[in-house]
Scaffold this motif. Structure first.
Motif, PDB file in Angstrom:
ATOM      1  N   GLY A 100       0.973  -1.338  -0.113  1.00  0.00           N
ATOM      2  CA  GLY A 100       0.305  -0.295  -0.227  1.00  0.00           C
ATOM      3  C   GLY A 100       0.723   1.253  -0.026  1.00  0.00           C
ATOM      4  O   GLY A 100       0.561   2.255   0.157  1.00  0.00           O
ATOM      5  N   TYR A 101       2.532   0.524  -0.270  1.00  0.00           N
ATOM      6  CA  TYR A 101       2.805   1.730  -0.423  1.00  0.00           C
ATOM      7  C   TYR A 101       2.396   3.105  -1.901  1.00  0.00           C
ATOM      8  O   TYR A 101       2.647   3.134  -2.984  1.00  0.00           O
ATOM      9  N   GLU A 102       2.906   4.362  -1.611  1.00  0.00           N
ATOM     10  CA  GLU A 102       2.535   5.111  -2.773  1.00  0.00           C
ATOM     11  C   GLU A 102       2.960   5.361  -4.233  1.00  0.00           C
ATOM     12  O   GLU A 102       4.718   5.503  -3.539  1.00  0.00           O
ATOM     13  N   ILE A 103       2.797   4.673  -5.164  1.00  0.00           N
ATOM     14  CA  ILE A 103       3.547   5.140  -5.391  1.00  0.00           C
ATOM     15  C   ILE A 103       3.416   6.483  -6.951  1.00  0.00           C
ATOM     16  O   ILE A 103       2.177   7.365  -7.192  1.00  0.00           O
ATOM     17  N   VAL A 104       4.759   7.421  -7.026  1.00  0.00           N
ATOM     18  CA  VAL A 104       5.062   8.596  -7.499  1.00  0.00           C
ATOM     19  C   VAL A 104       4.681   8.709  -8.958  1.00  0.00           C
ATOM     20  O   VAL A 104       4.165   9.527  -9.311  1.00  0.00           O
ATOM     21  N   HIS A 105       5.656   7.149  -9.416  1.00  0.00           N
ATOM     22  CA  HIS A 105       6.157   7.335 -10.535  1.00  0.00           C
ATOM     23  C   HIS A 105       6.093   5.987 -10.802  1.00  0.00           C
ATOM     24  O   HIS A 105       6.301   4.631 -10.590  1.00  0.00           O
ATOM     25  N   PRO A 106       4.962   5.582 -11.762  1.00  0.00           N
ATOM     26  CA  PRO A 106       4.275   4.191 -11.613  1.00  0.00           C
ATOM     27  C   PRO A 106       6.107   3.318 -12.541  1.00  0.00           C
ATOM     28  O   PRO A 106       7.257   3.663 -13.187  1.00  0.00           O
ATOM     29  N   LEU A 107       5.645   1.798 -12.246  1.00  0.00           N
ATOM     30  CA  LEU A 107       6.685   0.934 -13.477  1.00  0.00           C
ATOM     31  C   LEU A 107       6.822   1.827 -14.987  1.00  0.00           C
ATOM     32  O   LEU A 107       6.029   1.433 -15.405  1.00  0.00           O
ATOM     33  N   THR A 108       8.241   1.739 -15.438  1.00  0.00           N
ATOM     34  CA  THR A 108       7.936   2.916 -16.432  1.00  0.00           C
ATOM     35  C   THR A 108       9.529   1.948 -17.076  1.00  0.00           C
ATOM     36  O   THR A 108      10.792   2.169 -16.351  1.00  0.00           O
ATOM     37  N   HIS A 109       9.404   1.854 -18.482  1.00  0.00           N
ATOM     38  CA  HIS A 109      11.360   1.359 -19.333  1.00  0.00           C
ATOM     39  C   HIS A 109      11.417   3.062 -19.597  1.00  0.00           C
ATOM     40  O   HIS A 109      10.713   3.276 -20.784  1.00  0.00           O
ATOM     41  N   GLU A 110      12.168   3.231 -19.603  1.00  0.00           N
ATOM     42  CA  GLU A 110      12.237   4.728 -19.492  1.00  0.00           C
ATOM     43  C   GLU A 110      13.250   5.112 -20.953  1.00  0.00           C
ATOM     44  O   GLU A 110      14.406   3.788 -21.780  1.00  0.00           O
ATOM     45  N   PRO A 111      13.275   6.213 -21.824  1.00  0.00           N
ATOM     46  CA  PRO A 111      14.151   6.079 -23.231  1.00  0.00           C
ATOM     47  C   PRO A 111      15.562   5.530 -22.701  1.00  0.00           C
ATOM     48  O   PRO A 111      16.517   5.268 -23.778  1.00  0.00           O
ATOM     49  N   TRP A 112      16.616   6.034 -21.409  1.00  0.00           N
ATOM     50  CA  TRP A 112      17.676   6.011 -21.488  1.00  0.00           C
ATOM     51  C   TRP A 112      18.101   4.559 -20.916  1.00  0.00           C
ATOM     52  O   TRP A 112      19.449   3.668 -20.861  1.00  0.00           O
ATOM     53  N   GLY A 113      17.479   2.900 -21.118  1.00  0.00           N
ATOM     54  CA  GLY A 113      16.899   1.413 -21.006  1.00  0.00           C
ATOM     55  C   GLY A 113      17.271   1.220 -19.508  1.00  0.00           C
ATOM     56  O   GLY A 113      17.366  -0.027 -19.562  1.00  0.00           O
ATOM     57  N   VAL A 114      16.420   2.186 -18.999  1.00  0.00           N
ATOM     58  CA  VAL A 114      16.081   1.387 -17.473  1.00  0.00           C
ATOM     59  C   VAL A 114      14.630   1.399 -17.326  1.00  0.00           C
ATOM     60  O   VAL A 114      14.032   1.638 -18.274  1.00  0.00           O
ATOM     61  N   ARG A 115      14.953  -0.203 -16.404  1.00  0.00           N
ATOM     62  CA  ARG A 115      12.825   0.339 -15.885  1.00  0.00           C
ATOM     63  C   ARG A 115      13.091   1.106 -14.338  1.00  0.00           C
ATOM     64  O   ARG A 115      13.880  -0.116 -13.874  1.00  0.00           O
ATOM     65  N   ARG A 116      11.751   1.949 -13.974  1.00  0.00           N
ATOM     66  CA  ARG A 116      11.631   1.791 -13.189  1.00  0.00           C
ATOM     67  C   ARG A 116      10.754   2.570 -12.766  1.00  0.00           C
ATOM     68  O   ARG A 116      10.280   2.461 -13.535  1.00  0.00           O
ATOM     69  N   PHE A 117      10.501   2.417 -10.408  1.00  0.00           N
ATOM     70  CA  PHE A 117       9.494   3.424 -10.189  1.00  0.00           C
ATOM     71  C   PHE A 117       9.036   4.367  -9.091  1.00  0.00           C
ATOM     72  O   PHE A 117      10.736   3.404  -8.751  1.00  0.00           O
ATOM     73  N   PHE A 118       8.907   5.085  -8.826  1.00  0.00           N
ATOM     74  CA  PHE A 118       9.301   5.682  -7.792  1.00  0.00           C
ATOM     75  C   PHE A 118       7.848   5.874  -6.124  1.00  0.00           C
ATOM     76  O   PHE A 118       7.208   5.350  -6.853  1.00  0.00           O
ATOM     77  N   VAL A 119       8.439   5.801  -5.249  1.00  0.00           N
ATOM     78  CA  VAL A 119       7.851   4.911  -4.270  1.00  0.00           C
ATOM     79  C   VAL A 119       7.833   6.209  -2.730  1.00  0.00           C
ATOM     80  O   VAL A 119       8.937   6.319  -2.712  1.00  0.00           O
ATOM     81  N   ARG A 120       6.841   6.346  -2.286  1.00  0.00           N
ATOM     82  CA  ARG A 120       7.330   7.390  -0.764  1.00  0.00           C
ATOM     83  C   ARG A 120       7.168   6.556   0.044  1.00  0.00           C
ATOM     84  O   ARG A 120       6.317   6.110   0.381  1.00  0.00           O
ATOM     85  N   ASP A 121       8.193   6.464   1.069  1.00  0.00           N
ATOM     86  CA  ASP A 121       8.332   6.592   2.143  1.00  0.00           C
ATOM     87  C   ASP A 121       7.597   6.583   3.176  1.00  0.00           C
ATOM     88  O   ASP A 121       7.058   7.667   2.848  1.00  0.00           O
ATOM     89  N   PRO A 122       7.983   6.040   4.093  1.00  0.00           N
ATOM     90  CA  PRO A 122       7.153   6.186   5.222  1.00  0.00           C
ATOM     91  C   PRO A 122       7.088   7.924   5.513  1.00  0.00           C
ATOM     92  O   PRO A 122       5.723   8.781   6.487  1.00  0.00           O
ATOM     93  N   HIS A 123       8.184   8.811   5.583  1.00  0.00           N
ATOM     94  CA  HIS A 123       8.724   9.622   6.225  1.00  0.00           C
ATOM     95  C   HIS A 123       8.811  10.918   5.004  1.00  0.00           C
ATOM     96  O   HIS A 123       9.208  12.207   4.872  1.00  0.00           O
ATOM     97  N   GLY A 124       7.518  10.549   3.951  1.00  0.00           N
ATOM     98  CA  GLY A 124       7.908  11.467   2.833  1.00  0.00           C
ATOM     99  C   GLY A 124       8.527  11.422   1.701  1.00  0.00           C
ATOM    100  O   GLY A 124       8.891  12.217   0.627  1.00  0.00           O
ATOM    101  N   VAL A 125       9.910  10.523   1.935  1.00  0.00           N
ATOM    102  CA  VAL A 125      11.272  10.353   0.933  1.00  0.00           C
ATOM    103  C   VAL A 125      10.968   9.105  -0.755  1.00  0.00           C
ATOM    104  O   VAL A 125       9.914   8.362  -0.329  1.00  0.00           O
TER     105      VAL A 125
END
Length: 134
Positions: A100-125
């Motif tokens: 149930g963590y907040e997904i800030v940026h969904p799982l994405t294949h980026e143009p520079w060759g990585v696959r990533r997502f952003f998640v917010r930790d319990p402190h807002g980081v």
């Protein structure tokens, strides 16, 4: 002494911890093209990549030590404070959603060759969780 349902002193929360390759600090700067001599000559790090908006330096003797300079991430809605390179980014994404963590940026294949997502930790980081070949 371990209680029932605990592993290594940690409550059993279902899924095992993800396999990490490295954790990198992401420093927001005005110009990631500048100041490279500080990281290369003074700190002894080696430049791993430079995409103009982001430059990353890594220890030649310990690749888990890395620092990244970022001006502005072109595809993410927020800057991340750190990047965590994982073996299986799809499993990490599924686990973040399951918890149930907040997904800030969904799982994405980026143009520079990585696959990533952003998640917010319990402190807002905001944490960039990334998978790529090393």
């Amino acid at each position: 002494m371990r209680r029932t349902g605990e592993q290594g002193g940690r409550p059993d929360v279902g899924a095992p911890a993800m396999h990490l390759h490295r954790i990198s600090t992401n420093l927001t700067v005005d110009d990631p093209a500048g100041g490279h001599d500080f990281y290369e000559d003074f700190l002894g790090l080696e430049k791993q990549f430079d995409l103009g908006w982001v430059t990353s330096f890594r220890s030649p003797s310990n690749p888990s030590i890395q620092v990244t300079l970022i001006a502005h991430d072109p595809t993410a809605p927020e800057q991340s404070a750190m990047s965590v390179a994982v073996l299986d980014v799809d499993a990490a994404y599924a686990e973040a959603q399951r918890r149930g963590y907040e997904i800030v940026h969904p799982l994405t294949h980026e143009p520079w060759g990585v696959r990533r997502f952003f998640v917010r930790d319990p402190h807002g980081v905001v944490v960039n969780v990334v998978g790529h070949a090393d």
